[in-house]
Design a protein around this motif. Sequence first.
Motif, PDB file in Angstrom:
ATOM      1  N   SER A 175       0.865  -1.176   0.000  1.00  0.00           N
ATOM      2  CA  SER A 175       0.000   0.000   0.000  1.00  0.00           C
ATOM      3  C   SER A 175       0.914   1.242   0.000  1.00  0.00           C
ATOM      4  O   SER A 175       1.983   1.226  -0.609  1.00  0.00           O
ATOM      5  CB  SER A 175      -0.934  -0.078   1.206  1.00  0.00           C
ATOM      6  N   ALA A 194       2.900   2.690   2.160  1.00  0.00           N
ATOM      7  CA  ALA A 194       4.269   2.567   2.680  1.00  0.00           C
ATOM      8  C   ALA A 194       5.090   1.604   1.830  1.00  0.00           C
ATOM      9  O   ALA A 194       6.242   1.908   1.482  1.00  0.00           O
ATOM     10  CB  ALA A 194       4.227   2.108   4.135  1.00  0.00           C
ATOM     11  N   ASP A 240       1.237  -8.467  -1.287  1.00  0.00           N
ATOM     12  CA  ASP A 240       0.069  -7.859  -0.627  1.00  0.00           C
ATOM     13  C   ASP A 240      -1.121  -8.810  -0.659  1.00  0.00           C
ATOM     14  O   ASP A 240      -1.396  -9.469  -1.657  1.00  0.00           O
ATOM     15  CB  ASP A 240      -0.321  -6.527  -1.265  1.00  0.00           C
ATOM     16  N   ARG A 257      -5.686   4.863  -0.497  1.00  0.00           N
ATOM     17  CA  ARG A 257      -6.717   4.685   0.523  1.00  0.00           C
ATOM     18  C   ARG A 257      -7.569   5.950   0.762  1.00  0.00           C
ATOM     19  O   ARG A 257      -8.780   5.834   0.951  1.00  0.00           O
ATOM     20  CB  ARG A 257      -6.104   4.259   1.856  1.00  0.00           C
ATOM     21  N   LYS A 292     -13.860   9.275   0.460  1.00  0.00           N
ATOM     22  CA  LYS A 292     -14.183  10.612  -0.094  1.00  0.00           C
ATOM     23  C   LYS A 292     -14.760  10.421  -1.492  1.00  0.00           C
ATOM     24  O   LYS A 292     -15.877   9.906  -1.620  1.00  0.00           O
ATOM     25  CB  LYS A 292     -12.913  11.478  -0.111  1.00  0.00           C
ATOM     26  N   VAL A 320       1.833 -13.152   3.486  1.00  0.00           N
ATOM     27  CA  VAL A 320       3.028 -13.731   4.110  1.00  0.00           C
ATOM     28  C   VAL A 320       2.529 -14.289   5.436  1.00  0.00           C
ATOM     29  O   VAL A 320       2.030 -13.536   6.278  1.00  0.00           O
ATOM     30  CB  VAL A 320       4.125 -12.672   4.334  1.00  0.00           C
ATOM     31  N   ARG A 371     -11.430   0.134   5.030  1.00  0.00           N
ATOM     32  CA  ARG A 371      -9.968   0.200   5.072  1.00  0.00           C
ATOM     33  C   ARG A 371      -9.362  -0.058   3.695  1.00  0.00           C
ATOM     34  O   ARG A 371      -8.439   0.594   3.273  1.00  0.00           O
ATOM     35  CB  ARG A 371      -9.438  -0.831   6.078  1.00  0.00           C
ATOM     36  N   ASP A 427       1.895   2.867   8.856  1.00  0.00           N
ATOM     37  CA  ASP A 427       0.957   2.838   9.987  1.00  0.00           C
ATOM     38  C   ASP A 427       1.366   1.850  11.075  1.00  0.00           C
ATOM     39  O   ASP A 427       0.962   1.988  12.225  1.00  0.00           O
ATOM     40  CB  ASP A 427      -0.443   2.435   9.503  1.00  0.00           C
TER      41      ASP A 427
HETATM   42  C1  LIG Z   1     -10.732   5.338   4.143  1.00  0.00           C
HETATM   43  C2  LIG Z   1      -9.405   5.951   4.513  1.00  0.00           C
HETATM   44  C3  LIG Z   1      -9.190   7.306   4.321  1.00  0.00           C
HETATM   45  C4  LIG Z   1      -7.973   7.881   4.648  1.00  0.00           C
HETATM   46  N1  LIG Z   1      -7.781   9.214   4.440  1.00  0.00           N
HETATM   47  C5  LIG Z   1      -6.561   9.751   4.667  1.00  0.00           C
HETATM   48  C6  LIG Z   1      -6.300  11.124   4.355  1.00  0.00           C
HETATM   49  O1  LIG Z   1      -7.186  11.861   3.913  1.00  0.00           O
HETATM   50  N2  LIG Z   1      -5.044  11.608   4.565  1.00  0.00           N
HETATM   51  C7  LIG Z   1      -4.047  10.818   5.058  1.00  0.00           C
HETATM   52  O2  LIG Z   1      -2.909  11.297   5.228  1.00  0.00           O
HETATM   53  N3  LIG Z   1      -4.278   9.522   5.385  1.00  0.00           N
HETATM   54  C8  LIG Z   1      -5.499   8.973   5.193  1.00  0.00           C
HETATM   55  N4  LIG Z   1      -5.724   7.667   5.502  1.00  0.00           N
HETATM   56  C9  LIG Z   1      -4.661   6.903   6.161  1.00  0.00           C
HETATM   57  C10 LIG Z   1      -3.686   6.338   5.146  1.00  0.00           C
HETATM   58  O3  LIG Z   1      -4.373   5.761   4.092  1.00  0.00           O
HETATM   59  C11 LIG Z   1      -2.804   5.321   5.861  1.00  0.00           C
HETATM   60  O4  LIG Z   1      -2.008   6.054   6.790  1.00  0.00           O
HETATM   61  C12 LIG Z   1      -1.937   4.577   4.866  1.00  0.00           C
HETATM   62  O5  LIG Z   1      -2.720   3.775   4.038  1.00  0.00           O
HETATM   63  C13 LIG Z   1      -0.909   3.726   5.590  1.00  0.00           C
HETATM   64  O6  LIG Z   1      -0.216   2.997   4.645  1.00  0.00           O
HETATM   65  P1  LIG Z   1       0.485   1.624   5.021  1.00  0.00           P
HETATM   66  O7  LIG Z   1       1.078   1.139   3.743  1.00  0.00           O
HETATM   67  O8  LIG Z   1       1.343   1.801   6.196  1.00  0.00           O
HETATM   68  O9  LIG Z   1      -0.680   0.645   5.498  1.00  0.00           O
HETATM   69  P2  LIG Z   1      -1.977   0.087   4.787  1.00  0.00           P
HETATM   70  O10 LIG Z   1      -2.532   1.090   3.845  1.00  0.00           O
HETATM   71  O11 LIG Z   1      -2.844  -0.427   5.880  1.00  0.00           O
HETATM   72  O12 LIG Z   1      -1.469  -1.141   3.919  1.00  0.00           O
HETATM   73  C14 LIG Z   1      -0.942  -2.324   4.475  1.00  0.00           C
HETATM   74  C15 LIG Z   1      -1.083  -3.421   3.437  1.00  0.00           C
HETATM   75  O13 LIG Z   1      -0.391  -4.573   3.895  1.00  0.00           O
HETATM   76  C16 LIG Z   1      -1.148  -5.728   3.597  1.00  0.00           C
HETATM   77  N5  LIG Z   1      -0.726  -6.804   4.508  1.00  0.00           N
HETATM   78  C17 LIG Z   1      -0.742  -6.781   5.871  1.00  0.00           C
HETATM   79  N6  LIG Z   1      -0.229  -7.913   6.360  1.00  0.00           N
HETATM   80  C18 LIG Z   1       0.099  -8.666   5.295  1.00  0.00           C
HETATM   81  C19 LIG Z   1       0.666  -9.983   5.163  1.00  0.00           C
HETATM   82  N7  LIG Z   1       1.010 -10.698   6.227  1.00  0.00           N
HETATM   83  N8  LIG Z   1       0.860 -10.455   3.928  1.00  0.00           N
HETATM   84  C20 LIG Z   1       0.511  -9.721   2.832  1.00  0.00           C
HETATM   85  N9  LIG Z   1      -0.007  -8.481   2.900  1.00  0.00           N
HETATM   86  C21 LIG Z   1      -0.215  -7.970   4.122  1.00  0.00           C
HETATM   87  C22 LIG Z   1      -2.580  -5.270   3.813  1.00  0.00           C
HETATM   88  O14 LIG Z   1      -3.487  -6.099   3.143  1.00  0.00           O
HETATM   89  C23 LIG Z   1      -2.529  -3.856   3.232  1.00  0.00           C
HETATM   90  O15 LIG Z   1      -2.842  -3.838   1.855  1.00  0.00           O
HETATM   91  C24 LIG Z   1      -6.941   7.068   5.183  1.00  0.00           C
HETATM   92  C25 LIG Z   1      -7.163   5.691   5.396  1.00  0.00           C
HETATM   93  C26 LIG Z   1      -8.383   5.143   5.062  1.00  0.00           C
HETATM   94  C27 LIG Z   1      -8.598   3.661   5.273  1.00  0.00           C
END
Ligand SMILES: Cc1cc2nc3c(=O)[nH]c(=O)nc-3n(C[C@H](O)[C@H](O)[C@H](O)COP(=O)(O)OP(=O)(O)OC[C@H]3O[C@@H](n4cnc5c(N)ncnc54)[C@H](O)[C@@H]3O)c2cc1C
Length: 428
Positions: free
Chosen positions: A17, A19, A40, A49, A54, A90, A146, A298
């Motif tokens: 996603s 990150a 993923d 996301r 929105k 994973v 999510r 996150d």
């Molecule tokens: C509806 C919504 C609206 C948002 N609006 C805003 C905004 O307006 N502004 C803002 O700054 N932020 C916003 N955010 C927050 C922002 O989207 C998150 O901070 C961001 O997505 C974090 O990214 P990430 O990659 O750390 O985690 P995530 O987006 O949670 O992605 C983690 C990914 O890892 C995958 N995963 C987890 N464990 C495993 C595993 N063991 N094997 C394979 N895959 C795995 C998951 O399926 C997921 O796809 C919003 C979030 C949501 C849900």
Amino acid sequence: MTKLLNADHHVLIIGGSHAGVAMAEQLRKQGFDGAITMIDREDTMPMERPPLSKAWLAETSTAEKTAGFLLRQSEWFVENKVDFRSGMDVVSADAAAKTATLSTGEVLSWDQLVLATGAVPRALPESIFAAPLSSTLRDESLHVLRVPADAQRLSAAMENATSMAVIGGGYIGLEVAASARKRGLDVTVIEMAPRLLARVASPDVSQYFEELHHAHGTTIMTATALESIAPSAGDRGLTLSVKSDDQTSPLTADLVVVGIGVIPDIALADGLGLDHGNGFMVDGDYHSNIIGVWAIGDVALAAEGYTQGAMRIESVHHAQMSAEIAAAAMMGAIPKPHEVPWFWSEQYDRKLQSAGLVPADAQVVSRAGKRDGAMSFWSFSEGVLTAIESIGDPQAYMIGKTAISEGLAVTPEQIADPDFALKSLIGR
Ligand SMILES: Cc1cc2nc3c(=O)[nH]c(=O)nc-3n(C[C@H](O)[C@H](O)[C@H](O)COP(=O)(O)OP(=O)(O)OC[C@H]3O[C@@H](n4cnc5c(N)ncnc54)[C@H](O)[C@@H]3O)c2cc1C
């Protein structure tokens, strides 16, 4: 700094996603030419996301939405030699053997492992269900938001619904409420705390959004606890029992959206021997207690870089910043310092931009902007500016963010003075 990567190395990124994708991009930008694999669980190409609550939800058509909100086009993965694999988990990882096992049974070895596993929505306790919900009713009426599949399911359910209850008055809950109002649903937001956005925003911003939602016909119930949920008569929709001021009352809704926060996905912690709390514990470079294992986005509970102590920050900016810092550390470069966290939200026609963290003891000074309805809220702690929240006032946001980042001298009295030129703070 020691360079930890060379062209023979393999970086495995778990989570594709914000990150995970930023990590792959930063590794390439910073000169890594070895192998990158990204896994993923979701069955789609990586998608943004923020639009899910929105624009994505507020409109009815779905076909072009999916294409419009891809984090990267599929060619990007080819050009950057990123082996992206979707629709698989994973399931375990071993730090001593430097391997990870996929849900397909395949075992991958790695030299550096990046955990970008994000977070999952916090679920309501099962005890809240006063009577069992059939799987059909659960599927149609009970929602979280999510991942793209959640948005797809919720958007489809909204087609046939006339009412929605949103549990939780945080940013996601309020954005869902605004999108549902745009689509003509009757919406009630139920928030346990005495104000909306209590965990993340100043009281002034809470008030602003409460009034905005009222003006758009959303019912806001603060200081209200959800006591139970049961199927409505006729097995369509749900009946909630909510308690406020010692009074319990029923509330029916076709759809219930649960937006009560998230839980970091630390399922791989124990197998890897990682220190964890409310996230994987990492240092200022996002490196964990196990050599070669990093956590970003996150899921990272960063111990350094924040004056408030160990923090987990949920934002796109933090996902990108943590990836950039970790990639630099892997490549032997000096990582840039942590930036002031920033965030945005969109509700109805209003855009909020915030930078910094609102302290519990904030002295908040509000200031009207030049444009109609533009406002900014400046939070001071012991006379020091720690956060700016602006609505429809990008200039105030930019100046406030710079002032916080650079520690510029600014006083509550200056901000409160409508004749004070904000631009003078940054010397222009
Ligand atoms: C509806 C919504 C609206 C948002 N609006 C805003 C905004 O307006 N502004 C803002 O700054 N932020 C916003 N955010 C927050 C922002 O989207 C998150 O901070 C961001 O997505 C974090 O990214 P990430 O990659 O750390 O985690 P995530 O987006 O949670 O992605 C983690 C990914 O890892 C995958 N995963 C987890 N464990 C495993 C595993 N063991 N094997 C394979 N895959 C795995 C998951 O399926 C997921 O796809 C919003 C979030 C949501 C849900």
